[in-house]
Design an enzyme around this catalytic site. Structure first.
Site: not given
Length: 422
Positions: A40-41, A222, A329-330
């Protein structure tokens, strides 16, 4: 560079889709080289959120989007996804599917689900969408390929041969309902007309694009630690997400790959079962999961969360030949005053190592050795370049780059496409 592989450097869910979507703006062809509809992207572009499973991320940008021979395809999922994209103004005709890709059949899903139930506490933690059994049949040389759907006679023969064995397994081993030959054949024959316009010679298409100097982007599903051969076996996927899988999955030589961009979160997550040395053991895991929205795009499952693991990342750099890194996600870490980073593993004999254990039993018992970095405790919303980051955030990025001896060229500080700093 004309040819770039984007590869997950952890256990998946690193934000590859967003990075591919960003790089697709300057690419001509985007290729998915392995995996199935369990990948899922989530892409946020133009104020809209797209959740795609089977098609390459480049489809959102209108780029030629290739599904390679190394993939397994659920035709129902693919066609529903293409219909949904069309309804939202995205042209699905840019999608090209290799005729050599294998199909996920109904019995693959049934066996996947029944097998996980039967394993109980020893289950792998699959998404139960038939990916593993489809790859198993491919390796056993009894798989059904995309091109087989285009020939009704061959399709019927292959389904008949498969069901002679699969129905026995389902009834006698898994105590599940068998499948009816006519029903399955009719349904998959019905996919033929709709699939036919999308089927093409992917190897030739990509080779010609590279010869013409076009920019080709390869994306895996993945990630490194889920690789069938080099991941944390048996808690892995059923194909090869590592960068070299791009060559075999699409049908080009390894010398055609110019650059390998690894994608890693600024922390790490894992879905499903298996050892996880840097997993957070207190309430901060729940907080990190909530801040990062760490729930599966396809399944909605909670992701296990941990602090960044440099031992595993160093391994990913090695097996992929990663030439640069994107750290995503920093911004999620902004609410933590201190940030532990796993810099080594302590093994059962008391020794410490910076390298990923070669033996499974050592990895299962590995304990993290931490180095604590200062947090920055302020949002990153106003940052428009790496220089705009707070000093502690810059120090965190530089620490990771120095430890891995790999440049970090992209840093994600938000969900939208434009929230990637260079």
């Amino acid at each position: 560079m004309p040819s770039t592989v984007v590869v997950g450097a952890q256990w998946g869910d690193e934000g590859k889709g967003k990075i591919v979507d960003l790089l697709a703006q300057d690419s001509d062809v985007v290729c998915r080289y392995q995996g199935g509809p369990n990948a899922g992207h989530t892409i946020v572009a133009g104020g809209e959120t797209f959740k795609i499973r089977q098609t390459p991320s480049g489809v959102i940008s209108g780029k030629t989007s290739v599904i390679g021979a190394g993939c397994v395809v659920d035709p129902q999922v693919l066609l529903e996804e293409l219909d949904d994209l069309a309804a939202r103004g995205i042209d699905p005709s840019v999608v090209v599917v290799s005729g050599n890709a294998h199909l996920i059949m109904p019995w693959h899903v049934a066996i996947d689900q029944a097998s996980e139930r039967r394993l109980g506490n020893l289950q792998i933690g699959t998404t139960r969408r038939g990916i593993g059994p489809a790859y198993a049949d491919k390796a056993s040389r009894i798989g059904i390929r995309v091109q087989d759907v285009l020939d009704p006679k061959i399709l019927r023969q292959k389904i008949e041969v498969a069901l002679a064995e699969k129905n026995l397994w389902l009834e006698r081993i898994y105590e599940s309902e068998p499948f009816d030959l006519e029903e399955v054949w009719s349904r998959y024959a019905g996919y033929a007309e709709r699939l036919a316009p999308y089927v093409g010679d992917v190897s030739l298409l990509v080779d010609e694009a590279l010869r013409d100097g076009k920019h080709v982007l390869f994306e895996g599903a993945q990630a490194t630690l889920l690789d069938l051969d080099h991941g944390t076996y048996p808690f892995v996927t059923s194909s090869n997400p590592i960068a070299s899988g791009a060559a075999t999955g699409i049908g080009i030589g390894p010398t055609r790959i110019d650059r390998v961009l690894g994608v890693s979160k600024a922390y790490v997550t894992r879905v499903g079962e298996g050892p996880f040395p840097s997993e957070i053991r207190d309430e901060k895991q729940t907080r990190l999961r909530e801040l990062g929205g760490e729930f599966g795009t396809v399944t909605g499952r909670e992701r296990r969360c941990g602090w960044l693991d440099l031992v595993a990342l160093r391994y990913a750099v090695r097996v992929n030949g990663i030439t640069s890194l994107a750290l995503t996600k920093l911004d999620v870490l902004s609410e933590f005053a201190e940030l532990p980073v796993c810099v080594r593993y302590r093994l059962r004999d008391g020794s410490e190592t910076e390298h990923f254990p070669a033996h499974q039993s050592d990895f299962h018992h590995a304990e993290p050795v931490w180095e604590t970095m200062a947090g920055w405790s302020e949002p990153l919303d106003s940052a428009s370049s790496l220089d705009d980051l707070p000093p502690a955030a810059r120090a965190y990025v530089e620490f990771v780059s120095s430890a891995l001896e790999v440049p970090i060229e992209l840093v994600g500080v938000g969900a939208a496409r434009e929230r990637v700093l260079a």
